[in-house]
Write a protein that holds these residues in place. Structure first.
Motif, PDB file in Angstrom:
ATOM      1  N   UNK A 163       0.449  -1.001   0.333  1.00 23.18           N
ATOM      2  CA  UNK A 163      -0.087   0.026   0.079  1.00 23.18           C
ATOM      3  C   UNK A 163       0.637   1.013  -0.551  1.00 23.18           C
ATOM      4  N   UNK A 164       1.557   1.304   0.726  1.00 23.61           N
ATOM      5  CA  UNK A 164       2.697   2.414   1.062  1.00 23.61           C
ATOM      6  C   UNK A 164       3.689   2.729  -0.312  1.00 23.61           C
ATOM      7  N   UNK A 165       3.613   1.399  -1.495  1.00 30.34           N
ATOM      8  CA  UNK A 165       4.864   1.670  -2.567  1.00 30.34           C
ATOM      9  C   UNK A 165       4.258   1.874  -3.698  1.00 30.34           C
ATOM     10  N   UNK A 166       2.331   1.632  -3.279  1.00 26.65           N
ATOM     11  CA  UNK A 166       1.356   2.007  -4.396  1.00 26.65           C
ATOM     12  C   UNK A 166       1.745   4.401  -4.055  1.00 26.65           C
ATOM     13  N   UNK A 167       1.222   4.116  -2.799  1.00 26.88           N
ATOM     14  CA  UNK A 167       1.675   5.950  -2.310  1.00 26.88           C
ATOM     15  C   UNK A 167       2.417   6.782  -2.796  1.00 26.88           C
ATOM     16  N   UNK A 168       3.930   5.884  -3.175  1.00 22.62           N
ATOM     17  CA  UNK A 168       4.958   6.250  -3.409  1.00 22.62           C
ATOM     18  C   UNK A 168       4.913   6.605  -5.069  1.00 22.62           C
ATOM     19  N   UNK A 169       4.503   5.716  -5.585  1.00 25.72           N
ATOM     20  CA  UNK A 169       3.469   5.106  -6.991  1.00 25.72           C
ATOM     21  C   UNK A 169       3.119   6.519  -7.665  1.00 25.72           C
ATOM     22  N   UNK A 170       2.287   6.499  -6.651  1.00 26.79           N
ATOM     23  CA  UNK A 170       1.440   8.142  -7.176  1.00 26.79           C
ATOM     24  C   UNK A 170       2.138   9.211  -6.859  1.00 26.79           C
ATOM     25  N   UNK A 171       3.487   9.461  -6.258  1.00 27.58           N
ATOM     26  CA  UNK A 171       4.049  10.617  -5.670  1.00 27.58           C
ATOM     27  C   UNK A 171       4.924  10.848  -6.847  1.00 27.58           C
ATOM     28  N   UNK A 172       5.026  10.305  -7.848  1.00 32.19           N
ATOM     29  CA  UNK A 172       5.505   9.823  -8.978  1.00 32.19           C
ATOM     30  C   UNK A 172       5.430  10.234  -9.770  1.00 32.19           C
ATOM     31  N   UNK A 173       4.426   9.652 -10.053  1.00 32.66           N
ATOM     32  CA  UNK A 173       3.227  10.250 -11.051  1.00 32.66           C
ATOM     33  C   UNK A 173       3.772  11.569 -11.043  1.00 32.66           C
ATOM     34  N   UNK A 174       2.468  11.723  -9.701  1.00 31.23           N
ATOM     35  CA  UNK A 174       2.221  13.331  -9.960  1.00 31.23           C
ATOM     36  C   UNK A 174       3.901  14.497 -10.037  1.00 31.23           C
ATOM     37  N   UNK A 175       4.617  13.995  -9.805  1.00 36.83           N
ATOM     38  CA  UNK A 175       5.889  14.467  -9.754  1.00 36.83           C
ATOM     39  C   UNK A 175       5.746  14.347 -11.489  1.00 36.83           C
ATOM     40  N   UNK A 176       5.493  13.798 -11.838  1.00 35.76           N
ATOM     41  CA  UNK A 176       5.975  14.088 -13.726  1.00 35.76           C
ATOM     42  C   UNK A 176       4.730  14.841 -14.655  1.00 35.76           C
TER      43      UNK A 176
END
Length: 543
Positions: A163-176
């Motif tokens: 779940x936390x890994x998915x949070x980090x992916x969300x943060x990365x997608x938002x930054x991109x």
């Protein structure tokens, strides 16, 4: 994936990959939270958004912008919504189910996204962020609940940690996405990043419609036949398979014993033996926020700009990549080395990172009369970015996923939904406080503390508290079924002794051994289930 190569028992009944795949898919809900957090970090620095949403405030560079107090409200109101959403989650999870509760929560989130996308002024934008937060809060409490009740115990830590890994992916997608739209001179600069959240929500909603309800919820509802079919789907076994029957009997006996003590209320989460678990979960989630991670991802882009770094958006993307990659070692290690050592050494690593960032920022930067940051040593400023990356590594591989893992597995079935809602609400309450007060702590002006880099001394102090908290209060739950965790808390009075504790028997046998007066012994023995070997939540026998 490497973290799935944990030490799987050879004697598991049925298949475990379906439960693993389901748990990993449900973790996708973390993308909603991570993406929203990362989106606002970039949007607040977009020139078009600043001009459009300005109500007359002019920043130190002479450009129209939202004021620090307005920005504080815009960023923090999402966390206020998540706080109330987390508290409301049991009304979804305990009434319509873990699965349909998540589906309903996605619709609440979509309402918030729609309002934000339509907004061209602060009031509607605030309303949208509140409802999006309400949906995120509902989802964030129910995802670890669903995962914990379906995952095999030998890999439960990695599944919930995903779940936390998915949070980090969300943060990365938002930054991109932010990096791609930041220079647009129209509403697409902020509407495109925001509207993309519909896609993440639709993916989760559609997938959930095809997933089974958790067997433990169905047992709680008295739907034994449906529970057998659900567990059969998770294990790829027939509903009448002896392993399914025995595992459900163990879950049912545990739940019926809890019911013999009365129905659970929110007050019961703080009574008797439950008090230790509840306070542990609340403190763990609160301390996760006090590590300062959301300072970096809520205000990181603005902070990097204020510190004299020219391409702050690029730095934001880099830190998001580090956040994603660093989570993977934690998912591999959580079921190999355990919860306590990862949390302990992770807190030490975060302490070191914060202290050096605070020291470098304090000694090598200053301000002019207008409050603009002056960098005296560019190499030191680059080094501080490196140590921020080191902090992110230690957080992402330990406290990021493990706070959700531990709170997802330490509560009994009777209070699990309510207890998780309270611990998750503690996370969001601190999230709200940090998001709200950060501009007042960091920014320049007569009504602000103007701490700048000194704010990292605060995060350093909080991480130092994390070290002591783990040593004295966090129990080691690696390799235990959810029912065995109950036994751990009953028999082991010290968290420091918990790594050496081992379960002795199944719940029904423990019940007989302690002379339970609940009248469940006869039920446990019905249909020939008196065998000395019982199956726990992953199908593995406990002798």
């Amino acid at each position: 994936m490497g973290f799935l190569a944990a030490s799987k028992p050879d004697h598991d009944a049925g298949k475990t990959w379906p439960a693993i795949a389901i748990g990993l898919f449900v973790a996708f809900g973390g993308v909603l939270f991570g993406y929203d957090t990362g989106t606002i970090s970039g949007i607040q620095t977009m020139p078009y958004w600043q001009r459009l949403f300005s109500t007359g405030y002019v920043n130190s560079a002479g450009d129209p912008n939202v004021s620090p107090s307005q920005l504080s409200a815009i960023v923090s109101i999402l966390s206020a919504g998540t706080f109330f959403g987390a508290l409301a989650s049991p009304f979804f999870a305990d009434r319509i189910g873990r699965r349909l509760g998540l589906v309903a929560s996605c619709f609440v989130f979509n309402l918030g996204v729609a309002l934000q996308t339509a907004a061209t002024a602060i009031p509607l934008f605030l309303a949208g962020r509140f409802f999006a937060g309400l949906g995120v809060g509902l989802i964030s409490a129910q995802i670890p609940l669903y995962q914990s009740e379906t995952a095999p115990k030998w890999i439960r830590g990695a599944i919930v940690g995903a779940y936390q890994f998915a949070i980090t992916i969300g943060l990365l997608l938002a930054a991109i996405v932010n990096n791609a739209t930041q220079h647009r001179n129209d509403t697409g600069s902020y509407r495109i990043p925001i509207a993309l959240q519909f896609a993440w929500s639709i993916i989760l909603t559609v997938g959930l419609l095809f997933l089974p309800e958790t067997p433990r919820f169905l047992i709680k509802q008295g739907e034994d036949q449906k529970a057998a079919h659900s567990l059969g789907r998770l294990r790829r076994l027939p509903a009448d398979d002896p392993a399914i029957t025995s595992e459900l009997a163990e879950i049912r006996a545990n739940y019926e014993f809890e019911l013999s003590l009365g129905e659970a209320t929110y007050l019961d989460c703080f009574r008797g033996p439950m008090l230790k678990r509840q306070l542990t979960g609340m403190a763990l989630q609160a301390l996760q926020q006090l590590t300062g991670i959301n300072f970096i991802f809520y205000y990181g882009t603005q902070y990097f700009k204020n510190s004299g770094i020219e391409n702050a958006f690029t730095i934001s993307v880099i830190t998001s990549v580090i956040n994603v990659v660093s989570t993977l070692p934690g998912l591999w290690a959580v079921d190999k080395f355990g919860r306590r050592p990862l949390l302990f050494w992770g807190a030490i690593g975060m302490c070191i990172g914060h202290f050096i960032v605070a020291l470098l920022g304090t000694l090598t930067t200053g301000q002019d009369s207008m409050g603009n940051v002056i960098v005296y040593n560019e190499a030191a400023q680059k080094a501080s970015i490196a140590f921020i990356a080191i902090f992110i590594f230690f957080f992402a591989s330990t406290w990021g996923p493990l706070a959700w893992v531990v709170t997802g597995e330490i509560f009994p079935l009777k209070t699990r939904a309510k207890s998780l809602s309270i611990t998750t609400a503690s996370n969001w309450l601190l999230n709200f406080v940090i998001a709200f007060v950060t501009p007042y702590l960091v920014d320049y002006g007569p009504n602000y503390a103007n701490l700048q880099s000194k704010v990292f001394f605060i995060w350093f102090g909080a991480c130092f508290l994390c070290i002591s908290f783990v040593y004295f209060y966090v129990y080691e739950t690696k390799g235990l079924s959810l029912e065995e965790v109950d036994e751990l808390y009953i028999e082991c009075k010290s968290a420091r002794k918990s790594p050496g504790w081992t379960p002795t028997a199944g719940f029904r046998q423990r019940q007989r051994a302690h002379g339970s007066a609940s009248g469940l012994d006869d039920k446990a023995g019905e249909n020939g289930h008196d065998a000395p070997v019982v199956h726990h939540s992953d199908g593995a026998p406990a002798v």
